[in-house]
Write an enzyme that holds these catalytic residues in place. Structure first.
Site, mmCIF file in Angstrom:
data_model
loop_
_atom_site.group_PDB
_atom_site.id
_atom_site.type_symbol
_atom_site.label_atom_id
_atom_site.label_comp_id
_atom_site.label_asym_id
_atom_site.label_seq_id
_atom_site.Cartn_x
_atom_site.Cartn_y
_atom_site.Cartn_z
ATOM 1 N N LYS A 177 23.958 19.123 11.549
ATOM 2 C CA LYS A 177 25.165 19.076 12.362
ATOM 3 C C LYS A 177 25.978 17.851 11.952
ATOM 4 C CE LYS A 177 27.691 17.901 16.096
ATOM 5 N NZ LYS A 177 28.844 17.415 15.237
ATOM 6 N N GLU A 252 19.267 5.874 14.345
ATOM 7 C CA GLU A 252 19.849 4.677 13.758
ATOM 8 C C GLU A 252 21.241 4.514 14.357
ATOM 9 O OE1 GLU A 252 16.549 3.374 12.060
ATOM 10 O OE2 GLU A 252 18.458 2.311 12.239
HETATM 11 N N1 LIG Z 1 22.621 2.486 12.001
HETATM 12 C C1 LIG Z 1 23.143 3.316 11.108
HETATM 13 O O1 LIG Z 1 22.531 3.678 10.088
HETATM 14 C C2 LIG Z 1 24.528 3.851 11.342
HETATM 15 C C3 LIG Z 1 25.216 4.405 10.254
HETATM 16 C C4 LIG Z 1 26.504 4.916 10.495
HETATM 17 C C5 LIG Z 1 27.078 4.882 11.755
HETATM 18 N N2 LIG Z 1 26.345 4.339 12.774
HETATM 19 C C6 LIG Z 1 26.934 4.268 14.103
HETATM 20 O O2 LIG Z 1 27.622 5.483 14.415
HETATM 21 C C7 LIG Z 1 28.752 5.190 15.246
HETATM 22 C C8 LIG Z 1 30.002 5.780 14.628
HETATM 23 O O3 LIG Z 1 29.769 7.133 14.276
HETATM 24 P P1 LIG Z 1 30.240 8.323 15.256
HETATM 25 O O4 LIG Z 1 31.502 7.957 15.949
HETATM 26 O O5 LIG Z 1 30.189 9.586 14.475
HETATM 27 O O6 LIG Z 1 29.045 8.309 16.319
HETATM 28 P P2 LIG Z 1 28.783 9.376 17.482
HETATM 29 O O7 LIG Z 1 27.560 8.927 18.165
HETATM 30 O O8 LIG Z 1 30.023 9.606 18.279
HETATM 31 O O9 LIG Z 1 28.495 10.753 16.690
HETATM 32 C C9 LIG Z 1 27.410 10.831 15.796
HETATM 33 C C10 LIG Z 1 27.007 12.300 15.704
HETATM 34 O O10 LIG Z 1 26.542 12.725 16.970
HETATM 35 C C11 LIG Z 1 27.284 13.867 17.399
HETATM 36 N N3 LIG Z 1 27.400 13.815 18.853
HETATM 37 C C12 LIG Z 1 28.446 13.402 19.596
HETATM 38 N N4 LIG Z 1 28.149 13.520 20.909
HETATM 39 C C13 LIG Z 1 26.887 14.029 20.991
HETATM 40 C C14 LIG Z 1 26.001 14.360 22.050
HETATM 41 N N5 LIG Z 1 26.371 14.216 23.328
HETATM 42 N N6 LIG Z 1 24.777 14.841 21.746
HETATM 43 C C15 LIG Z 1 24.384 14.982 20.459
HETATM 44 N N7 LIG Z 1 25.179 14.695 19.400
HETATM 45 C C16 LIG Z 1 26.407 14.219 19.676
HETATM 46 C C17 LIG Z 1 28.597 13.729 16.692
HETATM 47 O O11 LIG Z 1 29.253 14.991 16.630
HETATM 48 C C18 LIG Z 1 28.161 13.224 15.338
HETATM 49 O O12 LIG Z 1 27.727 14.293 14.541
HETATM 50 C C19 LIG Z 1 28.821 3.682 15.337
HETATM 51 O O13 LIG Z 1 28.210 3.247 16.521
HETATM 52 C C20 LIG Z 1 27.996 3.216 14.145
HETATM 53 O O14 LIG Z 1 27.418 1.933 14.334
HETATM 54 C C21 LIG Z 1 25.099 3.816 12.599
#
Ligand SMILES: NC(=O)c1ccc[n+]([C@@H]2O[C@H](COP(=O)([O-])OP(=O)(O)OC[C@H]3O[C@@H](n4cnc5c(N)ncnc54)[C@H](O)[C@@H]3O)[C@@H](O)[C@H]2O)c1
Ligand SMILES: O=CCCC(=O)C(=O)O
Length: 485
Positions: A177, A252
């Site tokens: 996803k 992560e």
């Molecule tokens: N630690 C790492 O390796 C790493 C790497 C990249 C990004 N990030 C983090 O990700 C964030 C930015 O990315 P983002 O905006 O895509 O994050 P997000 O948490 O909004 O989304 C991440 C994924 O989860 C899905 N998602 C959204 N709501 C959900 C729910 N309720 N249940 C299950 N899945 C859901 C999204 O569609 C997406 O595919 C920042 O906090 C960044 O620090 C961490």
């Protein structure tokens, strides 16, 4: 007017539109009026179909040798390499990072595929002497089954592949996803696996809303493992859902990464690192620098260098060769970053430069913010504690290195941290005392090596590790075998 393509899910080896026909759009953050593609708004019916296909494919895929599975990854790598410019360009159009960074990330995806293709030929167990002299005892590893991969928009090629490649090589099948913000990029990556001839159902792509598809994956009884990368709020919900049904999960999440500038640091190198770590990819990396902690003896000299270098950064469309800093990836992120800039000023920090939309007329339709630097930042302020995920640096002053390390640790996160110093004792003290999964000396906080373990401490992670050979720990289970004639 260029026609806008419709994109589909990939389930059971076929490109399928969402069963209820609902679609949405992927928008170019450099110009909100430009639609990159029409993408699925899938529902649980689509997810169920994908999980069924992945389960149906498990037995045959598991029976292949590691080398046999690796052959598909090598082919996918070659195809992705051939399409590198197209994938990079699409990534830039979907989430704004510069074309050079997008192509660099795609090349990294090629390298990840080749690395894990080779892992199919590595040992997966040990012979352990049994106390019974007539017995033979050894360990081996078996796949989890179906793995759900939930991935973010900021590294839309590298992060999915550092999950999918090890999942596949160790014998799992996958339902992926992606973030909808980079759905078209994910389709191009999926096309590479399809062209490589991956057997149907081994890898499935379902594009849709986070709650509907992401949480649906986390809750799905037909999915044995969940690998998530994203925000802390979502990660917590995903982890709780997986834990509730006994599924294995890895999370992560966010970071609030410091760079410490010691009194003996090379100030030019440290300033360049703070700028690269803090502003590359528009500050949208989990490993991005957000706090710059400077020992007081060199504070003014360093601050002036940092401001002078930052003032020369060119903001623009990531497709332009002259652009160093692109737009925020989407309107939500844009508003979030502007909100933190407001709160920084309201809490009493001093904005030294940037933090506003650029004045150029040709940038008015994009989610652009000029790189911002605050000083007089107290560790209790929101801009010092919370992940901003945008082009904002917070300068903090420390009396000495021990206080700098204390400040660096004074957050809930523990992903990456850097120290600039020439003193070995200072470097060793930092390595020992800094609570972070990545600890870097005279190197910026960003920059992950695919062959090394990657992950955070504290609230940045659920404390497994991705990448390198560490990935085998999540994507397999160990069996200890005891055998007598
Ligand atoms: N630690 C790492 O390796 C790493 C790497 C990249 C990004 N990030 C983090 O990700 C964030 C930015 O990315 P983002 O905006 O895509 O994050 P997000 O948490 O909004 O989304 C991440 C994924 O989860 C899905 N998602 C959204 N709501 C959900 C729910 N309720 N249940 C299950 N899945 C859901 C999204 O569609 C997406 O595919 C920042 O906090 C960044 O620090 C961490
Ligand atoms: O966004 C998190 C991944 C960071 C990364 O891959 C890097 O710093 O290179």
């Amino acid at each position: 007017m260029e026609s806008i393509n419709n994109y589909s899910n990939y389930i059971g080896g076929a490109w399928l539109p969402p069963q209820r026909g609902q679609m949405t759009i992927s928008v170019n953050p450099a110009n909100r009026n430009e639609v990159v593609g029409n993408i699925p708004l899938s529902t649980r019916d689509d997810l169920d179909k994908a999980v069924t296909a992945a389960n149906d494919a498990r037995a045959a895929w598991r029976k292949l040798s590691g080398a046999g599975r690796g052959a598909f990854l090598y082919k996918a790598a070659d195809i992705l390499e051939r399409r590198l410019d197209e994938v990079g360009r699409t990534m830039t159009r979907e989430m704004g990072k510069t074309l050079a960074e997008a192509k660099g990330e795609t090349a990294r995806g090629v390298a990840i595929l080749r690395y894990y293709a080779g892992e199919g030929m590595r040992k997966i167990g040990d012979v352990i002497p049994a106390s019974d002299a007539d017995a033979f005892m050894f360990t081996t590893r078996v796949p989890l089954g179906v793995v759900g991969a939930i991935t973010p928009w900021n590294f839309p090629v590298a992060i999915p592949l550092w999950k999918i490649a090890p999942a596949l090589i160790y014998g799992n099948t996958v339902v992926w996803k992606p973030a909808s913000e980079t759905a078209v990029t994910s389709v191009l990556v999926m096309e590479c696996f399809h062209e490589a001839g991956l057997p149907e159902g081994v890898l499935n792509l379902v594009i849709g809303g986070g709650k509907e598809i992401g949480q649906g994956l986390a809750e799905h009884p037909g999915v044995q493992g969940i690998t998530f990368t994203g925000s802390n709020a979502v990660g917590k919900s995903v982890g709780q859902a997986a834990f509730a049904r006994g599924a294995k999960y890895q999370l992560e999440m966010g970071g609030k990464n410091p760079i410490i500038v010691a009194a003996d640091a090379d100030l030019d190198l440290a300033a360049d690192a703070a700028i690269s770590g803090g502003f590359k990819s528009t500050g949208q990396k989990c490993t991005a620098t957000s706090r710059v902690i400077v020992v007081k003896d060199v504070y003014e000299a360093f601050r002036d260098k940092l401001v002078e270098k930052t003032a020369s950064i060119r903001v623009g469309n990531g497709l332009s060769e002259t652009t160093w800093l692109g737009p925020c990836a989407n309107e939500k992120q844009y508003e979030t970053v502007l909100g933190y800039i407001r709160s920084g000023k309201e809490e009493g920090a001093k904005l030294l430069l940037g933090g506003t939309p650029p004045e150029e007329e040709e940038l008015r339709d994009g989610f652009y913010i000029t790189p911002a630097i605050f000083e007089d930042v107290d560790s209790r302020m929101a801009i010092a504690q919370e992940e901003i995920f945008g082009p904002v640096l917070s300068l903090m002053k420390a009396a000495d290195l021990p206080e700098a390390i204390r400040l660096a640790n004074d957050v809930q996160f523990g992903l990456s941290a850097s120290l600039y110093t020439k003193d070995i004792a200072s470097a060793l003290a930092f390595v020992q005392e800094m609570d972070a999964g990545l600890v870097r000396i005279n190197a910026e906080t960003a920059g992950v090596e695919l062959q090394a373990p990657f992950g955070g401490m504290k609230d940045s992670s659920s404390h497994s590790r991705e990448q390198g050979q560490a990935a085998i720990e999540f994507f397999t289970s160990i069996k200890t075998v005891f055998m007598k004639p």
